[in-house]
Design a protein around this motif. Structure first.
Motif, mmCIF file in Angstrom:
data_model
loop_
_atom_site.group_PDB
_atom_site.id
_atom_site.type_symbol
_atom_site.label_atom_id
_atom_site.label_comp_id
_atom_site.label_asym_id
_atom_site.label_seq_id
_atom_site.Cartn_x
_atom_site.Cartn_y
_atom_site.Cartn_z
ATOM 1 N N SER A 32 7.592 6.567 29.668
ATOM 2 C CA SER A 32 6.523 5.899 30.403
ATOM 3 C C SER A 32 5.429 6.894 30.801
ATOM 4 O O SER A 32 5.710 7.952 31.357
ATOM 5 N N ASN A 33 4.189 6.565 30.517
ATOM 6 C CA ASN A 33 3.064 7.456 30.812
ATOM 7 C C ASN A 33 2.939 7.750 32.300
ATOM 8 O O ASN A 33 3.267 6.916 33.141
ATOM 9 N N SER A 34 2.430 8.932 32.610
ATOM 10 C CA SER A 34 2.080 9.273 33.991
ATOM 11 C C SER A 34 0.592 9.578 34.055
ATOM 12 O O SER A 34 0.051 10.287 33.201
ATOM 13 N N ASN A 55 7.130 14.473 32.893
ATOM 14 C CA ASN A 55 6.525 15.364 33.883
ATOM 15 C C ASN A 55 5.425 14.595 34.610
ATOM 16 O O ASN A 55 4.404 14.241 34.015
ATOM 17 N N SER A 56 5.611 14.350 35.891
ATOM 18 C CA SER A 56 4.650 13.552 36.652
ATOM 19 C C SER A 56 3.310 14.251 36.842
ATOM 20 O O SER A 56 2.327 13.620 37.232
ATOM 21 N N GLU A 57 3.255 15.556 36.557
ATOM 22 C CA GLU A 57 2.022 16.305 36.784
ATOM 23 C C GLU A 57 1.132 16.377 35.551
ATOM 24 O O GLU A 57 0.022 16.924 35.617
ATOM 25 N N THR A 58 1.606 15.862 34.430
ATOM 26 C CA THR A 58 0.773 15.819 33.228
ATOM 27 C C THR A 58 0.287 14.392 33.006
ATOM 28 O O THR A 58 1.003 13.434 33.284
ATOM 29 N N ASN A 59 -0.936 14.265 32.521
ATOM 30 C CA ASN A 59 -1.522 12.947 32.296
ATOM 31 C C ASN A 59 -1.382 12.525 30.839
ATOM 32 O O ASN A 59 -1.718 13.291 29.925
ATOM 33 N N GLU A 60 -0.859 11.313 30.637
ATOM 34 C CA GLU A 60 -0.858 10.685 29.316
ATOM 35 C C GLU A 60 -1.663 9.398 29.464
ATOM 36 O O GLU A 60 -1.350 8.568 30.310
#
Length: 376
Positions: free
Chosen positions: A218-220, A187-192
């Motif tokens: 892969s983290n976003s 999910n590109s809208e959540t931050n990891e």
């Protein structure tokens, strides 16, 4: 406080004849080799599990140090008792022309091996801080210094001391390449977030697969700078053989090697050592192609030396090229996504972005497929 590796093993390979791994091919590193840019005179510090004397790394290691308690804390023994560090090193620097194994992105670059992670793949933050300072101060026999630091490791929390060390490396004009992390949820809208990649001074590298999508793990976040091959990456193993592995750990060394090639190019053009900022700007502005995904996943795009080779005199107008023919050729040569995807997402008049992507795809086809320049 432990830092962990950012990978997992996929499988092994018995690579008896020399091959250029898919990822090295996909970023078009050979376009730079053809111009004489192979990483020569550039030193990359690899902070990892160490590195073994693999046949594909013969002559590539300039020095090293062990910052862990492995081998009884012998600081001179920086060999790899895991596999990860040797794998990363191979992607950066495996030699070309020895007739065996694999070829790295920068096959004439030199490595400073700093073992900061133990045999279980973990290590203390303060070991890494010490290694960063060592890399900053290191000088080779002819006065060489470290131009790039590569770190395929991460932690979800870090002390201010870690950031301070990164700032010191940045102030010393060293490009700092870091794996972004493998806790992505798609999910590109959540931050990891993983450190040190999330620090703004670092070049945070995400992973893409060979189908042209960002890897599911892969983290976003808003600090991702670029993405590179990170799925089923073939490289050297500490056993002396070869192994496939996936992770942003595998993507980051593609970028570290690419920066060595870029350093060759810019140093020659400027008649001096390019700064780390100049290396970064060349990396993101000239050597990537954007994927049609959120910037929180891909940053400025996917690493690729598009148009790196010398242009021939022949010129072709975009209006003279059939879009369908361009799509077919690009797909046959490993271009991202499928022709159907681009028909739906990059058609004339659909969006400004669609127009731009259509033109960009045709330009790539003209340069690579037709061997011509785009006529103005």
């Amino acid at each position: 406080m432990n830092v962990r590796l950012l990978e997992h093993i996929v499988g092994t390979s018995s690579s008896s004849a020399e091959v250029t791994p898919d990822g090295v091919q996909d970023i078009a590193a050979s376009a730079m080799w053809d111009r004489g840019y192979d990483g020569s005179e550039v030193v990359v510090a690899v902070l990892d599990t160490g590195c073994n004397n693999h046949p594909d790394l013969a002559g590539q290691i300039k020095g090293g140090k062990n910052f862990t308690t492995d081998y009884g804390g012998d600081s001179d023994n920086f060999s790899d008792n895991h596999f990860h560090g040797t794998h990363v090193a191979g992607t950066i620097a495996a030699v070309r022309g020895n007739g065996i194994g694999v070829v790295g992105v920068a096959p004439d670059v030199k490595l400073l091996v700093l073992k900061v992670l133990s045999s279980d793949g973990s290590g203390g933050v303060y070991n890494i801080i010490e290694a960063i300072d060592y890399a900053i101060a290191w000088r080779g026999p002819q006065g060489q210094r470290v131009r790039v630091i590569s770190m395929s490791l991460g932690t979800i929390w870090a002390p201010q001391d870690f950031h301070d060390a990164i700032k010191r490396a940045d102030a010393a004009d060293i490009a700092i390449v870091c794996a972004s992390g493998n806790i992505g949820d798609g999910n590109s809208e959540t931050n990891e977030v993983n450190y040190p990649a999330y620090y703004p001074e670092c070049i945070a590298v995400g992973a893409y697969d060979m189908w042209g999508g960002v890897a599911y793990f892969s983290n976003s976040n808003n600090q991702i700078d670029i993405c590179a091959p990170g799925v089923n990456v073939l490289s050297t193993s500490n056993s002396g053989g070869y192994v496939y592995s996936s992770g942003t750990s595998m993507a980051a060394p593609h970028v570290a090697g690419a920066l060595a090639l870029i350093a060759n190019k810019l140093d020659k053009a400027f008649g001096r050592h390019a700064t780390s900022r100049e290396l970064y700007e060349e990396l993101i502005n000239r050597n990537t192609i954007l994927l049609d995904v959120a910037s929180t996943l891909q940053g400025y795009g996917a690493l690729r030396f598009v148009g790196a080779a010398t242009m021939p005199v022949k010129k072709v107008r975009i209006s003279d090229v059939d879009f369908e023919a361009a799509l077919s050729w690009l797909k046959d040569h490993g271009m991202f996504n499928t022709p159907a995807y681009w028909r739906n997402n990059a058609v004339v008049g659909k969006t400004i972005r669609g127009d731009y992507m259509r033109e960009a795809l045709i330009k790539i086809y003209i340069v690579q497929g037709l061997g011509a320049q785009v006529e103005k």
